[in-house]
Design an enzyme around this catalytic site. Sequence first.
Site, short mmCIF file in Angstrom:
data_model
loop_
_atom_site.label_atom_id
_atom_site.label_comp_id
_atom_site.label_asym_id
_atom_site.label_seq_id
_atom_site.Cartn_x
_atom_site.Cartn_y
_atom_site.Cartn_z
N GLY A 110 63.71 43.03 75.70
CA GLY A 110 64.51 41.87 76.10
C GLY A 110 64.17 40.64 75.27
O GLY A 110 63.70 40.75 74.13
N ILE A 134 67.71 44.71 82.39
CA ILE A 134 68.68 44.76 83.50
C ILE A 134 69.26 43.37 83.76
O ILE A 134 70.27 43.25 84.43
CB ILE A 134 68.04 45.32 84.79
CG1 ILE A 134 66.97 44.38 85.33
CG2 ILE A 134 67.50 46.72 84.58
CD1 ILE A 134 66.60 44.67 86.78
N ASP A 135 68.62 42.32 83.22
CA ASP A 135 69.08 40.95 83.49
C ASP A 135 70.31 40.56 82.66
O ASP A 135 70.98 39.58 82.96
CB ASP A 135 67.97 39.94 83.19
CG ASP A 135 66.79 40.07 84.14
OD1 ASP A 135 66.90 40.86 85.10
OD2 ASP A 135 65.77 39.41 83.91
N GLY A 178 66.50 38.82 88.60
CA GLY A 178 67.13 37.82 87.71
C GLY A 178 66.46 36.48 87.94
O GLY A 178 66.89 35.73 88.81
N HIS A 179 65.38 36.21 87.16
CA HIS A 179 64.68 34.95 87.33
C HIS A 179 65.44 33.78 86.73
O HIS A 179 65.43 32.68 87.24
CB HIS A 179 63.30 35.02 86.66
CG HIS A 179 62.21 35.34 87.63
ND1 HIS A 179 62.00 34.58 88.75
CD2 HIS A 179 61.32 36.34 87.67
CE1 HIS A 179 61.00 35.10 89.44
NE2 HIS A 179 60.58 36.17 88.80
N GLN A 299 65.88 48.48 91.27
CA GLN A 299 67.00 48.23 90.36
C GLN A 299 66.72 48.70 88.93
O GLN A 299 67.63 48.81 88.12
CB GLN A 299 67.32 46.72 90.33
CG GLN A 299 67.79 46.19 91.66
CD GLN A 299 67.58 44.70 91.79
OE1 GLN A 299 68.51 43.93 91.63
NE2 GLN A 299 66.37 44.27 92.08
#
Length: 374
Positions: A110, A134-135, A178-179, A299
């Site tokens: 990422g 995944i974000d 999701g930060h 997730q």
Amino acid sequence: MSKYVGILTAGGDSPGLNAAIRGVGKAAQGTYGMQVIGFRDGFRGLMQNRTVRLSGGELSGILTLGGTILGTSRDKPHKMPVGSQTMDMTEVIVDTYNRHSLDALVCLGGGGTQKNAYHLQQHGLNVITLPKTIDNDVAMTDLTFGFDTALGIATEAIDRLHSTAHSHHRIIVVEVMGHNAGWLALGAGIAGGADVILLPEIDYDIGVVAEAINRRRRRGSGFSIVAVSEGAFSVDDRAKYKKARKRLKKAETEEAREKAAAKLAGVQSHLQDKTLHLSRQLEQLTGLVSRVTILGHLQRGGTPSAADRLLATRLGTACAGLINDGVFGVMVAARGNKTEAVPLEDVVGKRKTVPLDHDWIQTARDIGVCLGDG
Ligand code: F6P
């Protein structure tokens, strides 16, 4: 002469990593006649020269596997915990690269991995990256692999929570990963029919959220589903957090610094439980019972979706083609039905958050979803 390629996976694991390793490996070996090896556990394994054979059967049967056969870590080349110290291990990594006579290093990861790969490129390595998380928050690519699978898992969870929320006339607050970016909460919230969706990009007013739930109740719907990103902030929490940080920055004496640091730590500890606080506040403001479900690492687990397998394979094979052409210092991005080599310097230091005028935001508003902002 055949080229030598190393592959590693770094950062949080993500469905589709094995499909990408397989895509790079099969195309590199089968189409271009290259030799491929894997490094274990991200940049740490590269530093420690821990390798995995990827030359034969190792690439078979991994397409549908979740996680990464190489293992991963969040270690950074230039700031790596070694014993009780944090050290710059860049030179050791350069040495491993040279010892294997690598022509290219493929880094799958990422935003953080793009940065680390760029750092190694600046130290002379031929680096090429693929975007996974995944974000879905890596800049300069339409999509990252892992997102579609997580979207499916979060959507199914919201579907399942509906029947229990409905039966008990409750609020269910479901926390989605999701930060910093709300793609997952927004996508799954819309697809799963959440009534309220809260994102890191839009600070929410708790009064507005409670009123949306009360309005539903007045209309005869005694339950509500609230999909909240782990990084969503209320307006009040954001103000408290900003104030505490400012106070620490401005502190001039040792005593003032200590007090300000303690205050900031208190705020941060409160923020760790912000989804639980949200649920409690909603109970107080609506009189309904509220329950919390934190989807967490579920997730990221399990077999990748068809869309993620396809995307990871496309990006992986394109990556092998770029190595063959001698194109380095780039991330292989998804652009429509094509792939594109984007210079790493255009990727690092940026994050793809949900634009406030994005079609998904408007879609949510058009179907009456409360986004917490009045
Ligand atoms: O890498 C993406 C992500 O899953 C984020 O959504 C989440 O905030 C974070 O990783 C969790 O990290 P860790 O698995 O290290 O706790």
